[in-house]
Motif scaffolding. Structure first.
Motif, PDB file in Angstrom:
ATOM      1  N   LYS A  40      87.852  20.131  25.295  1.00 44.01           N
ATOM      2  CA  LYS A  40      88.101  21.099  24.128  1.00 44.01           C
ATOM      3  C   LYS A  40      89.264  22.053  24.295  1.00 44.01           C
ATOM      4  O   LYS A  40      89.532  22.155  25.487  1.00 44.01           O
ATOM      5  CB  LYS A  40      86.591  22.007  24.082  1.00 44.01           C
ATOM      6  N   GLY A  41      89.832  22.524  23.340  1.00 42.36           N
ATOM      7  CA  GLY A  41      91.112  23.354  23.474  1.00 42.36           C
ATOM      8  C   GLY A  41      91.244  24.065  22.114  1.00 42.36           C
ATOM      9  O   GLY A  41      90.538  23.977  21.185  1.00 42.36           O
ATOM     10  N   THR A  42      92.458  25.052  22.273  1.00 42.20           N
ATOM     11  CA  THR A  42      92.693  25.530  21.004  1.00 42.20           C
ATOM     12  C   THR A  42      94.654  25.180  20.934  1.00 42.20           C
ATOM     13  O   THR A  42      95.387  24.947  21.878  1.00 42.20           O
ATOM     14  CB  THR A  42      92.678  27.145  21.018  1.00 42.20           C
ATOM     15  N   TYR A  43      94.992  25.135  19.772  1.00 41.41           N
ATOM     16  CA  TYR A  43      96.099  25.072  19.510  1.00 41.41           C
ATOM     17  C   TYR A  43      96.521  26.060  18.266  1.00 41.41           C
ATOM     18  O   TYR A  43      96.050  25.866  17.279  1.00 41.41           O
ATOM     19  CB  TYR A  43      96.558  23.374  18.931  1.00 41.41           C
ATOM     20  N   CYS A  44      97.525  27.024  18.607  1.00 41.45           N
ATOM     21  CA  CYS A  44      97.618  27.983  17.555  1.00 41.45           C
ATOM     22  C   CYS A  44      96.611  28.532  17.238  1.00 41.45           C
ATOM     23  O   CYS A  44      96.394  28.842  15.706  1.00 41.45           O
ATOM     24  CB  CYS A  44      98.591  27.429  16.542  1.00 41.45           C
ATOM     25  N   SER A  45      95.576  29.105  17.765  1.00 45.34           N
ATOM     26  CA  SER A  45      94.251  29.653  17.536  1.00 45.34           C
ATOM     27  C   SER A  45      93.179  28.860  16.870  1.00 45.34           C
ATOM     28  O   SER A  45      92.527  29.233  16.259  1.00 45.34           O
ATOM     29  CB  SER A  45      94.440  30.991  16.612  1.00 45.34           C
ATOM     30  N   GLN A  46      93.629  27.468  16.712  1.00 49.66           N
ATOM     31  CA  GLN A  46      92.832  26.455  15.820  1.00 49.66           C
ATOM     32  C   GLN A  46      92.038  25.711  16.768  1.00 49.66           C
ATOM     33  O   GLN A  46      92.783  25.087  18.003  1.00 49.66           O
ATOM     34  CB  GLN A  46      93.917  25.674  14.949  1.00 49.66           C
ATOM     35  N   LYS A  47      90.753  25.591  16.797  1.00 48.77           N
ATOM     36  CA  LYS A  47      90.037  24.740  17.674  1.00 48.77           C
ATOM     37  C   LYS A  47      90.516  23.124  17.420  1.00 48.77           C
ATOM     38  O   LYS A  47      90.815  22.683  16.464  1.00 48.77           O
ATOM     39  CB  LYS A  47      88.410  24.852  17.313  1.00 48.77           C
ATOM     40  N   VAL A  48      90.507  22.545  18.839  1.00 48.56           N
ATOM     41  CA  VAL A  48      91.101  20.963  18.565  1.00 48.56           C
ATOM     42  C   VAL A  48      90.388  20.415  19.959  1.00 48.56           C
ATOM     43  O   VAL A  48      89.995  20.854  20.839  1.00 48.56           O
ATOM     44  CB  VAL A  48      92.597  20.964  18.704  1.00 48.56           C
TER      45      VAL A  48
END
Length: 56
Positions: A40-48
């Motif tokens: 789980k993670g985030t990219y530019c405040s978007q969950k990815v």
């Protein structure tokens, strides 16, 4: 390709999908398989979901 709140998907026919890996923030690993691990993670405040491929 990044706006204030989401990643813009290219619509010009290109298939360049490389991103700046420094903008990825890894959280916990939640799956593992033959080809890699899934985080789980985030990219530019978007969950990815982030897949890290295992070496061949």
């Amino acid at each position: 390709m990044v706006s204030n709140d989401h990643v813009k998907i290219p619509t010009d026919g290109t298939d360049v999908w490389e991103i700046d890996a420094k903008l990825l923030k890894f959280e916990n690993k939640f799956a593992s398989g033959t080809f890699g691990d899934l985080y789980k993670g985030t990219y530019c405040s978007q969950k990815v979901a982030i897949k890290v491929l295992k070496p061949e």
